[in-house]
Design a protein around this motif. Structure first.
Motif, PDB file in Angstrom:
ATOM      1  N   GLU A  94       0.840  -1.196   0.000  1.00 27.31           N
ATOM      2  CA  GLU A  94       0.000   0.000   0.000  1.00 27.31           C
ATOM      3  C   GLU A  94       0.875   1.246   0.000  1.00 27.31           C
ATOM      4  OE1 GLU A  94      -3.784   0.294   2.048  1.00 27.31           O
ATOM      5  OE2 GLU A  94      -3.396  -1.664   2.977  1.00 27.31           O
ATOM      6  N   ASP A  95       0.445   2.231  -0.789  1.00 22.78           N
ATOM      7  CA  ASP A  95       1.134   3.525  -0.918  1.00 22.78           C
ATOM      8  C   ASP A  95       2.444   3.443  -1.701  1.00 22.78           C
ATOM      9  OD1 ASP A  95      -0.871   4.888   0.513  1.00 22.78           O
ATOM     10  OD2 ASP A  95       0.037   4.264   2.407  1.00 22.78           O
ATOM     11  N   ASP A  96       2.695   2.340  -2.402  1.00 26.40           N
ATOM     12  CA  ASP A  96       3.801   2.295  -3.350  1.00 26.40           C
ATOM     13  C   ASP A  96       3.489   3.206  -4.546  1.00 26.40           C
ATOM     14  OD1 ASP A  96       5.311   0.493  -1.928  1.00 26.40           O
ATOM     15  OD2 ASP A  96       4.926  -1.224  -3.235  1.00 26.40           O
ATOM     16  N   VAL A  97       4.526   3.731  -5.162  1.00 28.57           N
ATOM     17  CA  VAL A  97       4.409   4.460  -6.428  1.00 28.57           C
ATOM     18  C   VAL A  97       5.540   3.988  -7.321  1.00 28.57           C
ATOM     19  CG1 VAL A  97       4.466   6.696  -7.597  1.00 28.57           C
ATOM     20  CG2 VAL A  97       3.380   6.506  -5.343  1.00 28.57           C
ATOM     21  N   VAL A  98       5.212   3.492  -8.495  1.00 34.19           N
ATOM     22  CA  VAL A  98       6.209   2.939  -9.419  1.00 34.19           C
ATOM     23  C   VAL A  98       6.326   3.812 -10.662  1.00 34.19           C
ATOM     24  CG1 VAL A  98       6.559   1.050 -11.079  1.00 34.19           C
ATOM     25  CG2 VAL A  98       6.166   0.543  -8.667  1.00 34.19           C
ATOM     26  N   VAL A  99       7.570   4.001 -11.127  1.00 32.15           N
ATOM     27  CA  VAL A  99       7.831   4.653 -12.408  1.00 32.15           C
ATOM     28  C   VAL A  99       8.397   3.599 -13.355  1.00 32.15           C
ATOM     29  CG1 VAL A  99      10.153   5.424 -11.698  1.00 32.15           C
ATOM     30  CG2 VAL A  99       8.983   6.560 -13.603  1.00 32.15           C
ATOM     31  N   HIS A 100       7.972   3.651 -14.624  1.00 29.86           N
ATOM     32  CA  HIS A 100       8.362   2.611 -15.583  1.00 29.86           C
ATOM     33  C   HIS A 100       8.381   3.201 -16.986  1.00 29.86           C
ATOM     34  CE1 HIS A 100       8.680  -1.712 -16.682  1.00 29.86           C
ATOM     35  NE2 HIS A 100       8.039  -1.353 -17.785  1.00 29.86           N
ATOM     36  N   ASN A 101       9.427   2.870 -17.755  1.00 29.57           N
ATOM     37  CA  ASN A 101       9.481   3.353 -19.147  1.00 29.57           C
ATOM     38  C   ASN A 101      10.310   2.459 -20.051  1.00 29.57           C
ATOM     39  OD1 ASN A 101      12.115   3.975 -18.289  1.00 29.57           O
ATOM     40  ND2 ASN A 101      12.207   5.843 -19.505  1.00 29.57           N
ATOM     41  N   GLY A 161      10.006  -1.079 -13.279  1.00 29.42           N
ATOM     42  CA  GLY A 161       9.423  -1.444 -11.991  1.00 29.42           C
ATOM     43  C   GLY A 161      10.066  -0.741 -10.816  1.00 29.42           C
ATOM     44  N   THR A 162      10.500   0.495 -11.022  1.00 29.14           N
ATOM     45  CA  THR A 162      11.255   1.236 -10.011  1.00 29.14           C
ATOM     46  C   THR A 162      10.315   1.979  -9.066  1.00 29.14           C
ATOM     47  OG1 THR A 162      13.034   1.544 -11.612  1.00 29.14           O
ATOM     48  CG2 THR A 162      13.033   2.986  -9.669  1.00 29.14           C
ATOM     49  N   LYS A 163      10.509   1.816  -7.771  1.00 31.47           N
ATOM     50  CA  LYS A 163       9.630   2.466  -6.799  1.00 31.47           C
ATOM     51  C   LYS A 163      10.150   3.856  -6.435  1.00 31.47           C
ATOM     52  CE  LYS A 163       7.603  -1.712  -4.835  1.00 31.47           C
ATOM     53  NZ  LYS A 163       7.285  -2.498  -3.624  1.00 31.47           N
ATOM     54  N   LEU A 164       9.323   4.859  -6.720  1.00 30.35           N
ATOM     55  CA  LEU A 164       9.613   6.221  -6.263  1.00 30.35           C
ATOM     56  C   LEU A 164       9.172   6.410  -4.819  1.00 30.35           C
ATOM     57  CD1 LEU A 164       8.578   8.363  -9.363  1.00 30.35           C
ATOM     58  CD2 LEU A 164      10.879   7.762  -8.610  1.00 30.35           C
ATOM     59  N   TYR A 165       8.150   5.670  -4.432  1.00 26.01           N
ATOM     60  CA  TYR A 165       7.701   5.626  -3.026  1.00 26.01           C
ATOM     61  C   TYR A 165       7.510   4.157  -2.656  1.00 26.01           C
ATOM     62  CZ  TYR A 165       6.569  10.629  -3.241  1.00 26.01           C
ATOM     63  OH  TYR A 165       6.629  12.001  -3.370  1.00 26.01           O
ATOM     64  N   ARG A 166       7.980   3.794  -1.473  1.00 24.25           N
ATOM     65  CA  ARG A 166       7.779   2.444  -0.962  1.00 24.25           C
ATOM     66  C   ARG A 166       7.040   2.551   0.359  1.00 24.25           C
ATOM     67  NH1 ARG A 166      10.243  -1.424   2.351  1.00 24.25           N
ATOM     68  NH2 ARG A 166      10.208  -3.567   1.506  1.00 24.25           N
ATOM     69  N   LYS A 167       5.832   1.995   0.373  1.00 25.29           N
ATOM     70  CA  LYS A 167       4.958   2.098   1.550  1.00 25.29           C
ATOM     71  C   LYS A 167       4.779   3.564   1.959  1.00 25.29           C
ATOM     72  CE  LYS A 167       6.190  -2.457   3.401  1.00 25.29           C
ATOM     73  NZ  LYS A 167       6.685  -3.206   4.576  1.00 25.29           N
ATOM     74  N   GLY A 168       4.702   4.442   0.977  1.00 27.20           N
ATOM     75  CA  GLY A 168       4.472   5.858   1.229  1.00 27.20           C
ATOM     76  C   GLY A 168       5.711   6.676   1.486  1.00 27.20           C
ATOM     77  N   GLN A 169       6.881   6.039   1.627  1.00 26.02           N
ATOM     78  CA  GLN A 169       8.120   6.763   1.910  1.00 26.02           C
ATOM     79  C   GLN A 169       8.891   7.006   0.614  1.00 26.02           C
ATOM     80  OE1 GLN A 169       8.836   7.986   5.051  1.00 26.02           O
ATOM     81  NE2 GLN A 169       6.736   7.214   5.349  1.00 26.02           N
ATOM     82  N   TRP A 175      14.942   9.892  -6.564  1.00 23.03           N
ATOM     83  CA  TRP A 175      14.552  11.259  -6.917  1.00 23.03           C
ATOM     84  C   TRP A 175      15.786  12.100  -7.230  1.00 23.03           C
ATOM     85  CZ3 TRP A 175       9.932  12.914  -8.293  1.00 23.03           C
ATOM     86  CH2 TRP A 175       8.795  12.247  -7.845  1.00 23.03           C
ATOM     87  N   ASN A 176      16.844  11.950  -6.468  1.00 21.57           N
ATOM     88  CA  ASN A 176      18.079  12.695  -6.734  1.00 21.57           C
ATOM     89  C   ASN A 176      18.721  12.253  -8.048  1.00 21.57           C
ATOM     90  OD1 ASN A 176      17.951  14.298  -4.422  1.00 21.57           O
ATOM     91  ND2 ASN A 176      19.037  12.786  -3.177  1.00 21.57           N
ATOM     92  N   TYR A 177      18.658  10.978  -8.315  1.00 16.98           N
ATOM     93  CA  TYR A 177      19.176  10.453  -9.587  1.00 16.98           C
ATOM     94  C   TYR A 177      18.453  11.104 -10.762  1.00 16.98           C
ATOM     95  CZ  TYR A 177      19.733   7.093 -13.420  1.00 16.98           C
ATOM     96  OH  TYR A 177      19.962   6.509 -14.639  1.00 16.98           O
ATOM     97  N   ILE A 178      17.140  11.211 -10.659  1.00 17.46           N
ATOM     98  CA  ILE A 178      16.359  11.828 -11.733  1.00 17.46           C
ATOM     99  C   ILE A 178      16.743  13.295 -11.890  1.00 17.46           C
ATOM    100  CG2 ILE A 178      14.009  12.544 -12.372  1.00 17.46           C
ATOM    101  CD1 ILE A 178      13.041   9.910 -11.044  1.00 17.46           C
ATOM    102  N   ARG A 179      16.856  14.009 -10.787  1.00 22.07           N
ATOM    103  CA  ARG A 179      17.195  15.435 -10.846  1.00 22.07           C
ATOM    104  C   ARG A 179      18.559  15.668 -11.512  1.00 22.07           C
ATOM    105  NH1 ARG A 179      14.916  15.171  -5.581  1.00 22.07           N
ATOM    106  NH2 ARG A 179      12.983  16.408  -5.432  1.00 22.07           N
ATOM    107  N   ARG A 180      19.476  14.756 -11.305  1.00 24.36           N
ATOM    108  CA  ARG A 180      20.852  14.976 -11.759  1.00 24.36           C
ATOM    109  C   ARG A 180      21.125  14.416 -13.147  1.00 24.36           C
ATOM    110  NH1 ARG A 180      22.912  13.407  -5.734  1.00 24.36           N
ATOM    111  NH2 ARG A 180      22.526  15.449  -4.781  1.00 24.36           N
ATOM    112  N   ASN A 181      20.097  13.887 -13.799  1.00 26.81           N
ATOM    113  CA  ASN A 181      20.325  13.261 -15.103  1.00 26.81           C
ATOM    114  C   ASN A 181      19.375  13.774 -16.181  1.00 26.81           C
ATOM    115  OD1 ASN A 181      22.437  10.894 -15.012  1.00 26.81           O
ATOM    116  ND2 ASN A 181      21.387  10.915 -13.029  1.00 26.81           N
TER     117      ASN A 181
END
Length: 596
Positions: A94-101, A161-169, A175-181
């Protein structure tokens, strides 16, 4: 928890409740899409609405979709299957958020990031809320878009299947990886956050629906709605005579090998209430990014094509819900290693124009047996341009733009002018928005007037001309098509006109460089102007059957010349009097019919 079972629906939902739940699904999807584009910062999402959103059950079936670009929402089941193969932790919480491309794990192409959140009800995973959107820059080899690159790893950040949030955290490292690339990190992060908000809202609304009507009723309704869409699609397919129908065309090049055109061959096999789209005979995969991910784009294009042909709400007496049911009777075949089903690690970012041509050829193949449903050849391309540069601060600016095309003539009306077509549904970007945020100016934006559209009883649509001037040194990458093969005319109509692209500079009058339909990372100077001319659509039906007064209106509106009216339509226009010489027209049309 990752338990993906639920009680089998044990009841048939009454018609009133069924329609209420259907309306709820559709409203949720639209609300998700609305939140996404209203919260986004980049113009490609905020203004062009290059996005899709919807709800899905635990088996990845589409329950509802937003009315946005068809290539987005139809692809999300492929993303979900890819996430199932690659999910971080191998489990949903619950409260996971996944990014996928990842294009070799179901994604449409890498710039379209999907954000997916699980929907839990009474402690069990019962479905998903998800969306996709095209992002300004994900750190690829060239800013914004890519074409001439060697492999998928040059496309930028790959998420599987990368989690940006795991159990809401939040996963702060990711996030830092995304910002820097990314060259446009601020926009990218803000747009992803908008996607997260949209998906979370969808999940919340889904749970509210389950709480209101109960899990059995909601999923029973969902299954009935999918079965209904499948039944109506099969009914429409069964009205097509059984047979194999084939059409083929040619793409300009792969963005590197300029002397090699690429074949697209489509065979449509109709058997009873099922249809197969077979792309065997199409070109082999290319060494550039000009390939099409099979799961996330090739199959979706075929689904979109048949939905347009068979279930168009504008001409249908019934409205069929947009859900998984309409996909079920359609099979798609493309040989592994072909342009429509590349082998990893081939790049597959520049995948859109091939899909549009596939749909264009599906229509052409079926024209003999569906004359009242098909249209003549459309521009069936897309002009997708990326402009970029470096500000004095050292920060990049990146601007993505989708330019319009034109439809072919139709059985009862002319082809629409200057509009996205076939499987694109993006809106144009306001010029004021461009000037406010980017060091560019639009010098020209109007209907094309250098060549006429395809002549017919119903003429083809007219394409757009857009001239964009950069105010600083910059880079341009441009993906388009149909510089060598004009949109086709049908049932006596004539072909339309090919597109073109030029590069000029007002400081060098008289100098014009004609560009290929696609090019990558071109360095340009301040005040250089890229002008794009989209193809004009083909004509439908015999031009000699077009009412003479309609031809006169076209001439007076500047769609084509009086000379063209005489040569193509047999209509003699008196420009001074702004009338038709009916006697001369009748005589000329009679003579033209005798010759033909």
């Amino acid at each position: 928890m990752n338990q993906m079972t639920r009680p089998a629906p044990a009841t048939t939902v009454d018609p009133i409740t069924l329609q209420v739940i259907r309306g709820s699904f559709e409203t949720i999807a639209e609300e998700m899409g609305h939140v996404l584009y209203r919260m986004s910062f980049s113009s490609i999402i905020r203004e062009s609405q290059d996005l899709g959103a919807g709800l899905f059950d635990a088996h990845f079936n589409t329950l509802c979709e937003s009315e946005s670009t068809p290539m987005h929402i139809g692809s999300i089941p492929g993303y979900l299957r890819g996430i199932a193969e690659t999910l971080e932790d191998d489990e949903w919480y619950e409260d996971d958020v996944v990014v996928h491309n990842h294009p070799y794990h179901g994604a449409s192409h890498t710039p379209d990031l999907a954000i997916v959140v699980p929907v839990f009800f009474q402690g069990r995973l019962v479905g998903f809320a998800g969306n996709t959107a095209h992002h300004v820059d994900i750190g690829a080899a060239t800013p914004g878009l890519i074409i001439d690159v060697p492999d998928v790893f040059a496309e930028g950040m790959l998420f599987a299947g990368t989690k940006l949030y795991r159990k809401g955290q939040p996963n702060n490292a990711m996030w830092n990886y995304i910002r820097r690339n990314s060259r446009a990190a601020q926009q990218l992060v803000a747009d992803i956050e908008a996607q997260v908000a949209s998906a979370r809202l969808g999940a919340k609304r889904f749970v509210e629906l389950l709480e209101k009507y109960g899990e059995d009723i909601v999923f029973a309704a969902a299954n009935q709605l999918m079965d209904y869409s499948e039944r109506m699609t099969r009914q429409r397919i069964s009205e097509i005579p059984d047979g194999d129908y084939t059409a083929e065309g040619w793409l300009d090049d792969d963005g590197r090998n300029r002397d090699k055109r690429l074949k697209v061959k489509v065979t449509v096999r109709v058997r009873g209430d099922e249809v197969e789209v077979d792309l065997t005979g199409s070109a082999d995969q290319t060494p550039t990014a000009y390939n099409v991910p099979f799961e996330g784009s090739t199959k979706v294009a075929a689904y979109a094509g048949f939905r347009k042909l068979l279930l168009d709400s504008a001409v249908s007496d019934i409205r069929v819900p947009s859900n998984e049911g309409s996909f079920r009777p359609i099979k798609v075949t493309a040989p592994l290693g072909s342009i429509f089903n590349p082998k990893a690690p081939a790049s597959a970012e520049a995948r859109f124009t091939q899909c549009n041509r596939m749909i264009d050829l599906i229509i052409r193949a079926l024209a003999p047996v569906m004359p009242e449903q098909v249209i003549a050849g459309s521009s069936a391309s897309i002009s997708f341009a990326a402009y970029s540069g470096v500000r004095p601060s050292g920060d990049y600016w990146v601007f993505l733009e989708v330019n319009e095309g034109a439809y072919g003539g139709r059985p009862r009306s002319d082809g629409p002018d200057s509009i996205d077509n076939l499987m694109a549904n993006t809106r144009n970007n306001p010029l004021e928005d461009l000037a406010m945020h980017i060091p560019m100016i639009c010098d020209r934006y109007e209907l094309r007037d250098d060549v006429p559209p395809g002549a017919g009883e119903f003429r083809g649509g007219i394409g757009v001309v857009k001239a964009q001037r950069v105010l600083t040194p910059a880079f341009i990458t441009h993906e388009s098509e149909r510089h060598t093969e004009a949109p086709w005319g049908i049932f006596g109509g004539s072909d339309g006109a090919v597109g073109k692209c030029t590069l000029t500079n007002p400081g060098h009058p008289g100098e014009e460089k004609e560009m290929y339909s696609k090019f990558s990372g071109l360095a340009v100077d301040a005040d250089d102007v890229m002008t794009y001319y989209s193809p004009n659509g083909g004509g439908y039906g015999d031009p000699l059957n077009r009412p003479a007064l309609k031809v006169l209106e076209d001439v007076l509106d500047g769609y084509y010349s009086a000379q063209h009216a005489k040569e193509a339509y047999g209509v003699v226009v008196d420009l001074e009097a702004e009338t038709v010489d009916m006697a001369a027209t009748e005589k000329r049309r009679h003579a033209m019919r005798q010759i033909s």
